[in-house]
Design an enzyme around this catalytic site. Structure first.
Site, mmCIF file in Angstrom:
data_model
loop_
_atom_site.group_PDB
_atom_site.id
_atom_site.type_symbol
_atom_site.label_atom_id
_atom_site.label_comp_id
_atom_site.label_asym_id
_atom_site.label_seq_id
_atom_site.Cartn_x
_atom_site.Cartn_y
_atom_site.Cartn_z
ATOM 1 N N HIS A 108 -30.373 -104.448 76.007
ATOM 2 C CA HIS A 108 -30.926 -103.121 75.718
ATOM 3 C C HIS A 108 -31.053 -102.310 77.005
ATOM 4 O O HIS A 108 -30.701 -101.133 77.054
ATOM 5 C CB HIS A 108 -32.287 -103.247 75.029
ATOM 6 N N LYS A 158 -37.088 -111.323 64.367
ATOM 7 C CA LYS A 158 -38.282 -111.876 63.725
ATOM 8 C C LYS A 158 -39.519 -111.138 64.194
ATOM 9 O O LYS A 158 -39.559 -110.616 65.305
ATOM 10 C CB LYS A 158 -38.417 -113.369 64.009
#
Lengths: 289, 186
Positions: B36, B104
């Site tokens: 990212h 998650k």
């Protein structure tokens, strides 16, 4: 008892392999018990996938989770200084052989050491005792759960209610991030550093371990019921299996202090211990000896 | 239970509903913290970014990989905690337009808003079910930014029956995690 001419390094590699590939039996039972309580499809599917994965990992000899963590070691009994070197060598070998994911980085540059050692690790707690064996336990600790660790220096007047609320909030605020259903390790008392260490060491205790202190046992049971009534559920997606167990340890503290620490273990709370005797034989256990 | 074909298009993901359990066939790419950071830095500077990130099915995952006879195989590959990517994900979604993010623990309301605006869903994988997911990642197409290390690199995978995955944030930005949190009993 097995008697093989294995070095301490060999045995620790074996210990790391066992901890990473085989879920302790008490955790497996707790997961099955949880699945029996679930009525929602999503919660049931999460527990089903977890148990299925654990069986595959054991059968295939693969790490059950890709986050093989940072291995935390506890060494007790009789030992000399060479044990640290043996453990370090074992971690390097296990990283290559099992394999484990290289997780250890410099905290500032984020550069990976490549073999899970270096920069002060592996982290080992030494507790010399009068026993006639060397005991080594390993707790591979993943970051998802470790990142949810909390320490509070409560006021003594906050009492048991304050402790219960703090632990409850620590688990529920963590939500799905630590991979619930969790094992909750709690340290009460000590100094701040001792308190956090107790919370983590509490994760080494099997879930069917009976706390010898009646008051702590009552707190464990109350927290277990309260957390599993919360509705957070497996992976934070809702359900009745939020925690698999709660283990509390305590130590004395300053009259003006009430330290409380929470260290969460994911469903894959991995652990293994070995006792190595003077003649080179050893026993391995994932529960109590 | 539903099978989805990756790459997904916007209409595929807009019709998914919270709580649906789905499986994925086709290309997925792994990417977490460092991907990212670097992808947004390079895109911001007008530099090249691997094409596989655009319109991707992005998996928040740092797998254990092993090279056998010169070929990469996935040993274990479960989801990592998505919340660590909250700060950069809204912009990542605007820039690279992933249609599905697999992870998650859920993501922030800012990320949910970006998902709604750009047509992206969040699929919850079962944390720790790393051997099961690895089994459905049999074919490794390649690796980008290997210098980031095994856990942080971009692994390009051709997945088969990858799941189970729960639709936990839909393309309207509704979050199953928020619903559970709003009704928590303390």
């Amino acid at each position: 008892m097995i008697a093989l001419p294995e070095s301490v390094e060999d045995i620790v590699v074996r210990l790391l392999r066992l901890a990473n590939t085989k879920l302790p039996m008490d955790i497996g039972w707790a997961l099955e018990a949880g699945a029996g309580w679930e009525t929602e499809e999503i919660a049931y599917s999460q527990l089903g996938a977890i148990m299925d994965n654990a069986k595959k990992a054991e059968f295939l000899g693969k790490p059950m989770c890709q986050d093989t963590g940072v291995p935390v070691f506890y060494v007790s009994g009789r030992f000399d200084s060479s044990v640290a070197k043996d453990i370090s060598a074992a971690v390097r070998r296990a990283t290559e052989e099992i394999p484990l994911r290289p997780n250890l980085v410099d905290p500032i540059t984020r550069e990976n050491t490549g073999d899970n050692t270096g920069l002060g690790s592996p982290f080992i707690h030494f507790m010399p005792t009068e026993d006639d064996f060397l005991q080594i336990s390993v707790l591979p600790k993943g970051a998802g759960s470790e990142n949810m660790t909390r320490l509070a220096m409560l006021n003594p007047a906050d009492g048991v209610d304050g402790i219960m609320d703090f632990v409850t909030d620590a688990v529920l605020d963590a939500g799905g991030r630590p991979c619930p259903p969790s094992v909750v390790g709690v340290g009460i008392g000590g100094t701040s550093d001792v308190c956090v260490a107790m919370a983590k060491e509490a994760l080494l205790l099997p879930l069917d371990h009976r706390n010898p202190d009646g008051q702590l046992r009552k707190m464990e049971e109350d927290l277990f019921v309260r957390l599993n009534s919360s509705g957070l559920g497996p992976m934070g997606l809702g359900g009745s299996t939020t925690v698999l167990g709660v283990n509390i340890r305590k130590a004395g503290c300053h009259t003006a202090s009430l330290p409380v620490a929470v260290n969460i273990g994911c469903w894959a709370t991995r652990r293994a211990s070995v006792r190595i005797y003077g003649d080179g034989s050893y026993d391995i256990s994932q529960g109590v000896f | 239970m539903e099978m989805l074909d990756s790459p997904l298009n916007e209409s595929d993901v807009r019709r998914l509903r919270l709580g649906d359990i789905v499986y994925i066939n086709g290309p997925i790419v792994t990417g977490r913290d460092e991907v990212h950071i670097r992808a947004l830095e390079r895109a911001g500077a007008g530099e090249d970014v691997p094409g596989c990130l655009y319109g991707a099915t992005l998996f928040h995952c740092g797998p254990i990989m092993r090279r056998v006879d010169g070929r990469w195989t996935v040993v274990a590959a479960g989801p990592t905690t998505s919340a660590r990517m909250n700060r950069l994900e809204p912009e990542f979604i605007r820039t690279f337009r992933p249609r599905a993010i697999i992870g998650k623990g859920g993501m922030s309301s800012e990320t949910c808003a970006s998902m709604r605006e750009n047509g992206c869903v969040y699929l919850a994988a079962v944390g720790g079910a790393a051997v099961t997911y690895a089994e459905s990642m049999a074919k490794v197409d390649g690796v980008e930014w290997e210098d980031l290390g095994m856990a942080e690199a971009i692994w390009r995978i051709d997945a088969q029956r990858f799941g189970p995955l729960v639709v936990a944030i839909d393309a309207e930005g509704n979050s199953l995690y928020d619903r559970v949190n709003d009704s928590l009993r303390r």
